[in-house]
Design an enzyme around this catalytic site. Structure first.
Site, short mmCIF file in Angstrom:
data_model
loop_
_atom_site.label_atom_id
_atom_site.label_comp_id
_atom_site.label_asym_id
_atom_site.label_seq_id
_atom_site.Cartn_x
_atom_site.Cartn_y
_atom_site.Cartn_z
N ASP A 44 -6.12 11.45 0.88
CA ASP A 44 -6.91 10.38 0.25
C ASP A 44 -8.31 10.42 0.85
O ASP A 44 -8.67 11.37 1.55
CB ASP A 44 -6.23 9.03 0.46
CG ASP A 44 -6.38 8.54 1.90
OD1 ASP A 44 -6.15 9.35 2.82
OD2 ASP A 44 -6.76 7.38 2.11
N GLY B 260 -6.97 5.71 8.98
CA GLY B 260 -5.64 5.31 8.58
C GLY B 260 -5.49 5.88 7.19
O GLY B 260 -6.26 5.53 6.29
N THR B 261 -4.60 6.79 6.96
CA THR B 261 -4.77 7.73 5.87
C THR B 261 -3.45 8.28 5.39
O THR B 261 -2.39 7.96 5.91
CB THR B 261 -5.68 8.89 6.35
OG1 THR B 261 -5.95 9.74 5.27
CG2 THR B 261 -4.99 9.69 7.42
N THR B 262 -3.53 9.16 4.41
CA THR B 262 -2.38 9.95 3.98
C THR B 262 -2.82 11.40 3.87
O THR B 262 -3.73 11.72 3.10
CB THR B 262 -1.85 9.47 2.62
OG1 THR B 262 -1.51 8.08 2.70
CG2 THR B 262 -0.62 10.27 2.20
#
Length: 230
Positions: free
Chosen positions: A29, A12-14
Site C-alpha cells: 500500500d 504501519g503498512t501492508t
C-alpha cells in the site's frame, strides 16, 4: 485530538511478496503516518536494490530507508568486484546482517524479492530482529494480521504471473479495508527473467469489501465554485 506531528514517520503498512511459476510479485500500500496524521498517502514502499532485486519496507520509514541505502551501496560494490549481478540470496543476507547487528536500534520489517539465473524467483522475509526466512510467499506490516488465513486459502504453487498479481492486489485491498494504518494506492513490482514491470492501482479502482464506503471526491479535487450573481 493530539496528532503528534513530531512523531517519527511510520509505515504501519501492508507488504507482500509472492512467488509464481517464473518469478515473483511484490506489492504494498502507500500510506505513511506520523502518529495519527497521514504524512504521505502515495509513498513508494518498494525500493530497488539492484536490477533484479527489490525490497518491500515496513515499520520505521527512516530505519528501512537507511538499510536499503547501505545495502544498495554494498551490492553495487559487489557487482563491480565480481563482474556480475548479485543474487537474491546475497542481497537478503546483507539485509539480514544489518538488521541483526543493529536489532536493538532498528524498528523495521522487510521482504526481499527478486530473480536470478541460479535459483529463479525467490522471496525472503527479514522480520524485526534480523531473522532470514525463505518462503513461497511472505506478508508483513500491520495489515498482515488480517491476511494469514486468506493466503492459506488462496495461495497455490505454480500460479501464473497474472494470477499472482491479482492475488497480491486483492490481498492489499483487503488489508486496506480492515487496517487503519494501511491505505492509499497499491503498487506492484513483477520480477522475472524478462526484467521488471511496475504497476499502479489507484485507490478508487480497488474492490470494496464489507461495509466499506464508496469513494467521494475530495474538497481539494473540486473545481472552483461559480461566482455568485449580483
Amino acid at each position: 485530538m493530539d496528532l503528534d506531528l513530531n512523531a517519527p514517520h511510520s509505515m504501519g503498512t501492508t507488504i507482500i511478496g509472492v512467488t509464481y511459476d517464473g518469478g515473483v510479485v511484490l506489492g504494498a500500500d502507500s500510506r505513511t503516518s506520523t502518529g495519527m496524521y497521514v504524512a504521505n498517502r502515495a509513498s513508494d514502499k518498494i525500493t530497488q536494490l539492484t536490477d533484479n532485486v527489490y525490497l518491500c519496507r515496513s515499520g520505521s520509514a527512516a530505519d528501512s530507508q537507511v538499510v536499503s541505502d547501505y545495502v544498495r551501496y554494498f551490492l553495487h560494490q559487489h557487482t563491480i568486484q565480481l563482474g556480475q549481478p548479485a543474487t537474491v540470496k546475497v542481497a537478503s543476507n546483507l539485509i539480514r546482517l544489518l538488521s541483526y547487528n543493529n536489532k536493538r536500534m532498528l524498528e523495521t520489517g522487510m521482504i526481499v524479492g527478486g530473480w536470478d539465473k541460479y535459483e529463479g524467483g525467490q522471496i525472503y522475509s527479514v522480520p524485526l530482529g534480523g531473522t532470514l526466512l525463505e518462503q513461497p510467499f511472505a506478508i508483513g506490516g500491520s495489515g498482515s494480521s488480517y491476511l494469514y488465513g486468506f493466503f492459506d486459502q488462496e495461495w497455490k504453487k505454480g500460479m501464473s504471473k497474472d494470477e499472482a498479481e491479482k492475488l497480491v492486489v486483492k490481498a492489499v485491498s483487503l488489508a486496506i479495508a480492515r487496517d487503519g494504518a494501511s491505505g492509499g494506492v497499491v503498487r506492484t513490482v513483477i520480477i522475472n527473467s524478462d526484467g521488471v514491470t511496475r504497476n499502479f492501482y489507484a485507490g478508487d479502482t480497488l474492490p470494496l469489501w464489507h461495509e466499506e464506503l464508496e469513494p467521494v471526491n475530495s474538497l481539494l479535487d473540486m473545481s472552483s465554485p461559480e461566482p455568485m450573481s449580483s
